[in-house]
Design a protein around this motif. Structure first.
Motif, short mmCIF file in Angstrom:
data_model
loop_
_atom_site.label_atom_id
_atom_site.label_comp_id
_atom_site.label_asym_id
_atom_site.label_seq_id
_atom_site.Cartn_x
_atom_site.Cartn_y
_atom_site.Cartn_z
N ASP A 297 5.47 37.25 -9.73
CA ASP A 297 4.44 36.24 -9.92
C ASP A 297 3.12 36.57 -9.23
OD1 ASP A 297 6.41 34.77 -11.25
OD2 ASP A 297 7.09 33.85 -9.38
N GLY A 298 3.20 37.40 -8.22
CA GLY A 298 1.97 37.73 -7.48
C GLY A 298 1.47 36.59 -6.61
N GLN A 299 2.14 35.43 -6.68
CA GLN A 299 1.75 34.29 -5.85
C GLN A 299 2.93 33.32 -5.80
OE1 GLN A 299 -1.61 32.70 -8.05
NE2 GLN A 299 -0.31 31.23 -9.07
N ALA A 300 2.82 32.30 -4.94
CA ALA A 300 3.89 31.30 -4.87
C ALA A 300 3.26 29.93 -4.71
CB ALA A 300 4.81 31.59 -3.68
N GLU A 301 3.79 28.97 -5.47
CA GLU A 301 3.34 27.59 -5.29
C GLU A 301 4.54 26.77 -4.83
OE1 GLU A 301 0.36 24.82 -7.61
OE2 GLU A 301 2.36 24.60 -8.49
N VAL A 302 4.40 26.11 -3.69
CA VAL A 302 5.48 25.28 -3.16
C VAL A 302 5.01 23.83 -3.17
CG1 VAL A 302 6.97 24.86 -1.18
CG2 VAL A 302 6.21 27.20 -1.68
N VAL A 303 5.80 22.96 -3.80
CA VAL A 303 5.43 21.54 -3.87
C VAL A 303 6.37 20.73 -2.99
CG1 VAL A 303 5.15 19.54 -5.41
CG2 VAL A 303 4.56 21.84 -6.23
N CYS A 304 5.80 19.89 -2.12
CA CYS A 304 6.61 19.05 -1.24
C CYS A 304 7.25 17.92 -2.05
CB CYS A 304 5.75 18.48 -0.12
SG CYS A 304 6.64 17.28 0.89
N HIS A 305 8.57 17.79 -1.94
CA HIS A 305 9.29 16.70 -2.61
C HIS A 305 8.73 15.34 -2.26
CE1 HIS A 305 12.60 18.33 -4.72
NE2 HIS A 305 13.28 18.79 -3.67
N PHE A 306 8.42 15.16 -0.96
CA PHE A 306 8.11 13.83 -0.45
C PHE A 306 6.72 13.34 -0.80
CE2 PHE A 306 11.69 14.84 2.32
CZ PHE A 306 12.37 13.63 2.32
N CYS A 307 5.74 14.25 -0.86
CA CYS A 307 4.38 13.76 -1.09
C CYS A 307 3.72 14.40 -2.31
CB CYS A 307 3.52 13.99 0.15
SG CYS A 307 3.29 15.73 0.53
N ASN A 308 4.43 15.36 -2.94
CA ASN A 308 3.93 16.01 -4.14
C ASN A 308 2.70 16.89 -3.89
OD1 ASN A 308 4.99 16.36 -6.62
ND2 ASN A 308 3.81 14.77 -7.63
N GLU A 309 2.45 17.21 -2.63
CA GLU A 309 1.34 18.09 -2.27
C GLU A 309 1.74 19.52 -2.64
OE1 GLU A 309 -2.29 17.83 -1.29
OE2 GLU A 309 -1.21 16.12 -0.46
N ALA A 310 0.84 20.25 -3.30
CA ALA A 310 1.15 21.63 -3.69
C ALA A 310 0.46 22.62 -2.74
CB ALA A 310 0.70 21.88 -5.12
N TYR A 311 1.19 23.62 -2.31
CA TYR A 311 0.65 24.66 -1.42
C TYR A 311 0.71 25.99 -2.17
CZ TYR A 311 1.25 21.22 2.30
OH TYR A 311 1.18 20.08 3.07
N GLY B 267 0.82 -1.22 0.00
CA GLY B 267 0.00 0.00 0.00
C GLY B 267 0.85 1.26 0.00
N LEU B 268 1.92 1.24 0.78
CA LEU B 268 2.84 2.39 0.87
C LEU B 268 3.44 2.70 -0.49
CD1 LEU B 268 4.84 4.27 2.59
CD2 LEU B 268 6.35 2.30 2.62
N VAL B 269 3.97 1.65 -1.15
CA VAL B 269 4.64 1.86 -2.44
C VAL B 269 3.64 2.30 -3.50
CG1 VAL B 269 6.09 0.80 -4.23
CG2 VAL B 269 6.46 0.22 -1.82
N GLU B 270 2.43 1.71 -3.46
CA GLU B 270 1.39 2.10 -4.43
C GLU B 270 0.97 3.56 -4.21
OE1 GLU B 270 -1.67 2.24 -7.32
OE2 GLU B 270 0.20 1.14 -7.18
N GLU B 271 0.83 3.98 -2.96
CA GLU B 271 0.44 5.38 -2.71
C GLU B 271 1.50 6.34 -3.24
OE1 GLU B 271 -1.10 8.69 0.36
OE2 GLU B 271 -1.43 6.59 0.86
N LEU B 272 2.77 6.03 -3.00
CA LEU B 272 3.83 6.93 -3.49
C LEU B 272 3.98 6.85 -5.00
CD1 LEU B 272 6.09 6.67 -0.41
CD2 LEU B 272 5.44 8.81 -1.49
N ARG B 273 3.68 5.68 -5.58
CA ARG B 273 3.69 5.59 -7.05
C ARG B 273 2.66 6.55 -7.64
NH1 ARG B 273 0.73 3.97 -11.25
NH2 ARG B 273 -1.01 3.29 -9.95
N GLN B 274 1.46 6.55 -7.04
CA GLN B 274 0.40 7.44 -7.54
C GLN B 274 0.76 8.91 -7.32
OE1 GLN B 274 -3.50 6.32 -6.06
NE2 GLN B 274 -3.18 4.19 -6.54
N ARG B 275 1.28 9.21 -6.14
CA ARG B 275 1.61 10.61 -5.84
C ARG B 275 2.70 11.16 -6.76
NH1 ARG B 275 0.23 13.19 -1.06
NH2 ARG B 275 -1.24 12.03 0.24
N HIS B 276 3.69 10.31 -7.08
CA HIS B 276 4.83 10.79 -7.88
C HIS B 276 4.75 10.37 -9.35
CE1 HIS B 276 6.79 12.31 -4.33
NE2 HIS B 276 6.80 11.12 -3.76
#
Length: 294
Positions: A264-278, A27-36
């Protein structure tokens, strides 16, 4: 699809003179496969590293953490995995879209993706002033042998490490998992040979997990007198949060933040580890800038 829950077991055999870990990380590997969005060879390389990290994390105590970096000369670039003693694991690869033709055994060519030259780093935060750092040259790029060599050379613990990831035709992960067998002082030459022969004769980790074997059964293939002492859940968990990313932006300092707002008027930061964008919009950046000025 094998739906068994990801878990890790540990215990001993041969009157406490052999220590053993086994883990299922499907499950862990599949979740990270999907995220990345990793492609098959990258999924196998990342999955094997995450699997090793989950077992090495279980060797830690309390709030200790470890970070593994595999820096080879292959197309995947760097593989990074982090784990703690509570079963939380996360990781990523530099080039997720790495896929190579099968190797001579008809298997995913992990060594080709990782490269056969480079270094395996293990950094442990043990709560001391300085983290513990160990490193060994990459010996095969298949990763199981590389972690085996790390334990022997860096931690002076003769070990056998088996890691496996089986990928479906649609790229999803069928099974992933592994084992670590460690020989402790006090074993006779005969007993050492017995363990070595068992490890040499075991079917692949993925074939055992794919047969739906329980982890205890997999370890008993190698160590018939295995006694389980501990059982824990393994899961993907990232430490990133909006607040942490905000602190990172504050630390950029006034001039860089002003430049971001102007350009840019804004900033998007993406986490290396989970690919979540802020995403931080203009007024939020303005607020962060005010914090940076204090």
């Amino acid at each position: 699809m094998n739906k068994k829950q990801d878990r890790l077991i540990r215990g001993t055999a041969m009157n406490g003179r052999v220590r053993a870990f086994a883990v299922r990380t499907t499950g862990l590997v599949e979740e990270l496969r999907q995220r990345h969005d990793t492609w098959p060879t990258a999924t196998a390389a990342m999955g094997r590293t995450l699997t090793a990290a989950s077992m090495m994390g279980a060797m830690l105590k309390g709030k200790e953490r470890l970070n593994i970096q595999v820096k080879g000369n292959g197309p995947i670039g760097q593989i990074v995995a982090e784990a703690n003693s509570q079963g939380d694991v996360r990781g990523y690869v530099t080039n997720p879209h790495t896929h190579l033709p099968s190797n001579s055994q008809g298997k995913l060519d992990v060594a080709g993706a990782v490269g056969t030259e480079g270094t395996l780093y293990v950094i442990k935060d043990l709560g001391m002033k300085e983290p513990y750092r160990g490193s060994v040259p990459i010996v095969s790029g298949e990763l199981g042998e590389d972690f085996t060599y790390y334990f022997a050379a860096s931690e002076q613990t003769p070990s056998a490490v088996g890691l496996g990831v089986l990928v479906e035709a649609d790229n999803s992960v069928i099974v992933a998992g592994g084992f670590i067998i460690q020989l402790l002082p006090g074993l006779s030459d005969e007993e050492i040979t017995q363990v070595e022969q068992a490890v040499g004769g075991i079917p692949s980790v993925t074939s055992l997990l794919d047969q739906d074997l329980e982890l205890e059964e997999m370890i008993r293939f190698l160590l018939p007198d295995f006694e389980m002492m501990d059982d824990m859940e393994i899961r993907f968990k990232c430490q990133c949060s909006r607040e942490r990313v905000e602190q990172t932006l504050v630390s950029l300092g006034q001039s860089e933040l002003e430049q971001l707002i102007a350009e840019d008027g804004q900033a998007e930061v993406v986490c290396h580890f989970c690919n979540e964008a802020y995403l931080f919009k203009g007024e939020e950046l303005q607020h962060i800038l005010e914090q940076a000025q204090h």
